[in-house]
Design a protein around this motif. Structure first.
Motif, PDB file in Angstrom:
ATOM      1  N   ASP A   1      -9.650   4.399   6.687  1.00 49.65           N
ATOM      2  CA  ASP A   1      -9.822   4.016   5.283  1.00 49.65           C
ATOM      3  C   ASP A   1     -10.285   2.565   5.171  1.00 49.65           C
ATOM      4  O   ASP A   1     -11.196   2.240   4.403  1.00 49.65           O
ATOM      5  CB  ASP A   1      -8.500   4.219   4.541  1.00 49.65           C
ATOM      6  CG  ASP A   1      -8.623   3.914   3.055  1.00 49.65           C
ATOM      7  OD1 ASP A   1      -9.500   4.515   2.406  1.00 49.65           O
ATOM      8  OD2 ASP A   1      -7.851   3.084   2.555  1.00 49.65           O
TER       9      ASP A   1
ATOM     10  N   MET B   1     -13.934   2.298   6.349  1.00 49.64           N
ATOM     11  CA  MET B   1     -14.887   2.780   5.350  1.00 49.64           C
ATOM     12  C   MET B   1     -15.059   1.783   4.203  1.00 49.64           C
ATOM     13  O   MET B   1     -16.149   1.630   3.650  1.00 49.64           O
ATOM     14  CB  MET B   1     -14.431   4.131   4.792  1.00 49.64           C
ATOM     15  CG  MET B   1     -14.532   5.278   5.780  1.00 49.64           C
ATOM     16  SD  MET B   1     -13.965   6.825   5.053  1.00 49.64           S
ATOM     17  CE  MET B   1     -15.126   7.004   3.696  1.00 49.64           C
ATOM     18  N   LYS B   2     -13.993   1.095   3.847  1.00 53.73           N
ATOM     19  CA  LYS B   2     -14.067   0.101   2.773  1.00 53.73           C
ATOM     20  C   LYS B   2     -14.563  -1.259   3.262  1.00 53.73           C
ATOM     21  O   LYS B   2     -14.584  -2.219   2.490  1.00 53.73           O
ATOM     22  CB  LYS B   2     -12.681  -0.056   2.132  1.00 53.73           C
ATOM     23  CG  LYS B   2     -12.206   1.186   1.403  1.00 53.73           C
ATOM     24  CD  LYS B   2     -10.794   0.998   0.873  1.00 53.73           C
ATOM     25  CE  LYS B   2     -10.315   2.243   0.131  1.00 53.73           C
ATOM     26  NZ  LYS B   2      -8.902   2.103  -0.328  1.00 53.73           N
TER      27      LYS B   2
ATOM     28  N   ARG C   1     -15.412   8.406   9.292  1.00 51.56           N
ATOM     29  CA  ARG C   1     -15.423   9.243   8.104  1.00 51.56           C
ATOM     30  C   ARG C   1     -14.070   9.923   7.961  1.00 51.56           C
ATOM     31  O   ARG C   1     -13.393  10.234   8.952  1.00 51.56           O
ATOM     32  CB  ARG C   1     -16.518  10.306   8.191  1.00 51.56           C
ATOM     33  CG  ARG C   1     -17.923   9.741   8.323  1.00 51.56           C
ATOM     34  CD  ARG C   1     -18.935  10.841   8.565  1.00 51.56           C
ATOM     35  NE  ARG C   1     -18.899  11.832   7.492  1.00 51.56           N
ATOM     36  CZ  ARG C   1     -19.535  12.994   7.550  1.00 51.56           C
ATOM     37  NH1 ARG C   1     -20.210  13.343   8.636  1.00 51.56           N
ATOM     38  NH2 ARG C   1     -19.471  13.834   6.536  1.00 51.56           N
ATOM     39  N   MET C   2     -13.668  10.161   6.698  1.00 45.92           N
ATOM     40  CA  MET C   2     -12.405  10.824   6.444  1.00 45.92           C
ATOM     41  C   MET C   2     -12.384  12.232   7.024  1.00 45.92           C
ATOM     42  O   MET C   2     -11.365  12.699   7.524  1.00 45.92           O
ATOM     43  CB  MET C   2     -12.131  10.882   4.928  1.00 45.92           C
ATOM     44  CG  MET C   2     -11.778   9.534   4.321  1.00 45.92           C
ATOM     45  SD  MET C   2     -10.299   8.835   5.083  1.00 45.92           S
ATOM     46  CE  MET C   2     -10.178   7.298   4.157  1.00 45.92           C
TER      47      MET C   2
ATOM     48  N   TRP D   1      -0.701   9.542  10.304  1.00 45.13           N
ATOM     49  CA  TRP D   1      -1.442   9.240   9.081  1.00 45.13           C
ATOM     50  C   TRP D   1      -1.330   7.770   8.701  1.00 45.13           C
ATOM     51  O   TRP D   1      -2.291   7.161   8.222  1.00 45.13           O
ATOM     52  CB  TRP D   1      -0.942  10.114   7.938  1.00 45.13           C
ATOM     53  CG  TRP D   1      -1.332  11.541   8.095  1.00 45.13           C
ATOM     54  CD1 TRP D   1      -0.531  12.564   8.528  1.00 45.13           C
ATOM     55  CD2 TRP D   1      -2.614  12.124   7.849  1.00 45.13           C
ATOM     56  NE1 TRP D   1      -1.238  13.736   8.569  1.00 45.13           N
ATOM     57  CE2 TRP D   1      -2.517  13.502   8.148  1.00 45.13           C
ATOM     58  CE3 TRP D   1      -3.822  11.617   7.412  1.00 45.13           C
ATOM     59  CZ2 TRP D   1      -3.586  14.369   8.024  1.00 45.13           C
ATOM     60  CZ3 TRP D   1      -4.899  12.489   7.280  1.00 45.13           C
ATOM     61  CH2 TRP D   1      -4.773  13.846   7.582  1.00 45.13           C
TER      62      TRP D   1
ATOM     63  N   GLU E   1       0.837  -1.202   0.000  1.00 42.40           N
ATOM     64  CA  GLU E   1       0.000   0.000   0.000  1.00 42.40           C
ATOM     65  C   GLU E   1       0.869   1.249   0.000  1.00 42.40           C
ATOM     66  O   GLU E   1       0.557   2.247  -0.648  1.00 42.40           O
ATOM     67  CB  GLU E   1      -0.910   0.011   1.224  1.00 42.40           C
ATOM     68  CG  GLU E   1      -2.046  -0.993   1.171  1.00 42.40           C
ATOM     69  CD  GLU E   1      -2.823  -1.002   2.470  1.00 42.40           C
ATOM     70  OE1 GLU E   1      -2.499  -0.188   3.370  1.00 42.40           O
ATOM     71  OE2 GLU E   1      -3.757  -1.810   2.610  1.00 42.40           O
TER      72      GLU E   1
ATOM     73  N   THR F   1      -9.528  13.412   9.601  1.00 42.38           N
ATOM     74  CA  THR F   1      -8.682  14.523   9.160  1.00 42.38           C
ATOM     75  C   THR F   1      -8.733  15.674  10.152  1.00 42.38           C
ATOM     76  O   THR F   1      -7.698  16.260  10.501  1.00 42.38           O
ATOM     77  CB  THR F   1      -9.123  14.999   7.768  1.00 42.38           C
ATOM     78  OG1 THR F   1      -9.024  13.922   6.836  1.00 42.38           O
ATOM     79  CG2 THR F   1      -8.247  16.152   7.290  1.00 42.38           C
TER      80      THR F   1
ATOM     81  N   GLU G   1       1.155   4.046  -3.470  1.00 40.78           N
ATOM     82  CA  GLU G   1       0.546   5.372  -3.348  1.00 40.78           C
ATOM     83  C   GLU G   1       1.617   6.426  -3.586  1.00 40.78           C
ATOM     84  O   GLU G   1       2.464   6.681  -2.727  1.00 40.78           O
ATOM     85  CB  GLU G   1      -0.088   5.550  -1.964  1.00 40.78           C
ATOM     86  CG  GLU G   1      -1.291   4.668  -1.714  1.00 40.78           C
ATOM     87  CD  GLU G   1      -2.499   5.103  -2.518  1.00 40.78           C
ATOM     88  OE1 GLU G   1      -2.529   6.261  -2.965  1.00 40.78           O
ATOM     89  OE2 GLU G   1      -3.409   4.283  -2.707  1.00 40.78           O
TER      90      GLU G   1
ATOM     91  N   PHE H   1      -5.130   7.213   9.785  1.00 37.87           N
ATOM     92  CA  PHE H   1      -5.833   7.386   8.518  1.00 37.87           C
ATOM     93  C   PHE H   1      -6.097   6.032   7.857  1.00 37.87           C
ATOM     94  O   PHE H   1      -7.169   5.794   7.301  1.00 37.87           O
ATOM     95  CB  PHE H   1      -5.004   8.275   7.596  1.00 37.87           C
ATOM     96  CG  PHE H   1      -5.704   8.660   6.325  1.00 37.87           C
ATOM     97  CD1 PHE H   1      -6.571   9.735   6.296  1.00 37.87           C
ATOM     98  CD2 PHE H   1      -5.497   7.948   5.157  1.00 37.87           C
ATOM     99  CE1 PHE H   1      -7.222  10.105   5.124  1.00 37.87           C
ATOM    100  CE2 PHE H   1      -6.137   8.300   3.987  1.00 37.87           C
ATOM    101  CZ  PHE H   1      -7.005   9.376   3.966  1.00 37.87           C
ATOM    102  N   ASN H   2      -5.115   5.131   7.916  1.00 33.61           N
ATOM    103  CA  ASN H   2      -5.288   3.821   7.291  1.00 33.61           C
ATOM    104  C   ASN H   2      -6.397   3.021   7.957  1.00 33.61           C
ATOM    105  O   ASN H   2      -7.161   2.311   7.276  1.00 33.61           O
ATOM    106  CB  ASN H   2      -3.971   3.053   7.343  1.00 33.61           C
ATOM    107  CG  ASN H   2      -4.041   1.730   6.618  1.00 33.61           C
ATOM    108  OD1 ASN H   2      -4.141   0.685   7.242  1.00 33.61           O
ATOM    109  ND2 ASN H   2      -3.990   1.763   5.297  1.00 33.61           N
TER     110      ASN H   2
END
Length: 354
Positions: free
Chosen positions: A186, A189-190, A268-269, A178, A25, A273, A29, A182-183
């Motif tokens: 993410d 959410m997926k 949620r992002m 992050w 990953e 954030t 990116e 953040f991961n």
């Protein structure tokens, strides 16, 4: 092979598979690669150019037109690091307001001099000191003590030397926050986290894989930035590499724990954030990345010193620039350990798969 050995082998296989997935990953990116490697280099080069070692600045001075203006301007024009020009009073005042001159000198008929300057500008105070010294000497002052100036520009005391360890600390903080927080959001959410619930994997193994890869990335990022600073900009690395990477590992674990805490429940992002910015922005400003934290008021110093990025930057600069050993860094190391322990404990307690 016993049943327990089979379970341990399955857990290890799952752990290694997660580590490999995180690594893939990362390099797939392009944005992540840029912010982890290219951005610190671009920032270092830009600030190195902006704050490079330059010759002492020659400051412009305006002398207000009058009977003594020519003599005064002549004295100042012969003074090193000053340039003088004669202007009428209105033009001189306007030039000072627009920053075109650093000082206005108004000769008085009786022999005195009036200096007009903006006290908020450091160059104005310097110009005033230089001009006054020159005019006093021209009037007959004698200095009882002779003096000489020796310029010292040893690597380790330049701005870029101060900056590189701060950028390393900033990179470790950003990567930990992050890369973990953040991961997690993410994946939540997926709906990837829900799928992992059914896998033969414990929550601790899943999170340990994230942290293990943060340590791997930390090693690569710190090596990359310090190597560039040393070879391209002449930044010394006076401490042992073992101490450098030990401090970096503590920082990576600390900010990985904070990332886990921030991303433990967010769905949620926008939420994660915002939380990331709330946590990170004060440390970007207060923790001595681009300038010393000592510049802030004394009343804020106790708060600033217990921030994890301040502790990381202080420890990294002590090792890199001063050659300090870990045994002499008890305070910043203790702060990082406390933040790591508290953030992990809280993050594990709050973490949810969905």
């Amino acid at each position: 092979m016993s049943e327990d050995d089979g379970r341990e082998s399955t857990r290890l296989d799952g752990f290694l598979a997660l580590c490999l997935a995180r690594f893939r990953e990362f390099y797939r990116e392009s944005e992540v690669v840029f912010w982890s490697f290219a951005f610190p280099i671009v920032l270092s080069v830009g600030l190195a150019i902006a704050f490079r070692n330059r010759p002492t600045e020659t400051l412009p001075v305006a002398v207000v037109a009058g009977p003594q203006a020519a003599v005064t301007a002549g004295v100042l024009a012969r003074t090193p690091l000053l340039t003088a020009s004669v202007m009428d009073e209105a033009a001189a005042t306007r030039a000072l307001a627009l920053g075109r001159v650093s000082l206005v000198v108004l000769p008085r008929a009786g022999g005195g001099v009036e200096y007009r300057l903006d006290p908020s500008r450091s160059e104005s105070a310097i110009a005033r000191a230089r001009a006054d010294d020159a005019l006093q000497r021209a009037a007959g002052r004698r200095d009882p003590v002779t003096s000489t100036v020796t310029e010292v520009r040893e690597p380790g005391g330049r701005y870029i030397d101060f900056l590189i360890p701060g950028i390393v600390g900033m990179n470790i903080m950003s990567g930990g926050m992050w890369g973990v927080g953040f991961n997690l959001v993410d994946m939540r959410m997926k709906r990837l986290l829900k799928r992992l619930v059914a896998a033969p994997m414990r929550r601790a193994d899943f999170l340990a894989a994230h942290l293990a890869m943060r340590l791997v990335f930390m090693f690569i990022e710190v090596s990359f930035v310090l190597a560039f600073g040393h070879w391209a900009l002449g930044v010394p690395v006076r401490g042992s590499l073992a101490s450098v990477f030990t401090v970096g590992a503590l920082g990576a674990l600390c900010f990985g724990g904070l990332g886990l805490l921030v991303g433990a429940r967010a769905r949620r992002m926008e939420t994660v954030t915002g939380l990331m910015n709330v946590v990170m922005m004060p440390m970007f400003v207060l923790s001595g990345v681009f300038f010393s934290a000592d510049r802030f008021p004394h009343v804020l110093q106790p708060l600033i010193r217990v921030l994890p990025l301040t502790a990381l930057n202080d420890a990294m600069r002590a090792v890199v620039l001063e050659g300090a050993r870990l045994s002499g860094l008890a305070a910043p190391v203790a702060i990082l350990v406390v933040w790591t322990t508290v953030s992990f404990a809280a993050g594990l307690k709050l973490f949810r798969w969905s």
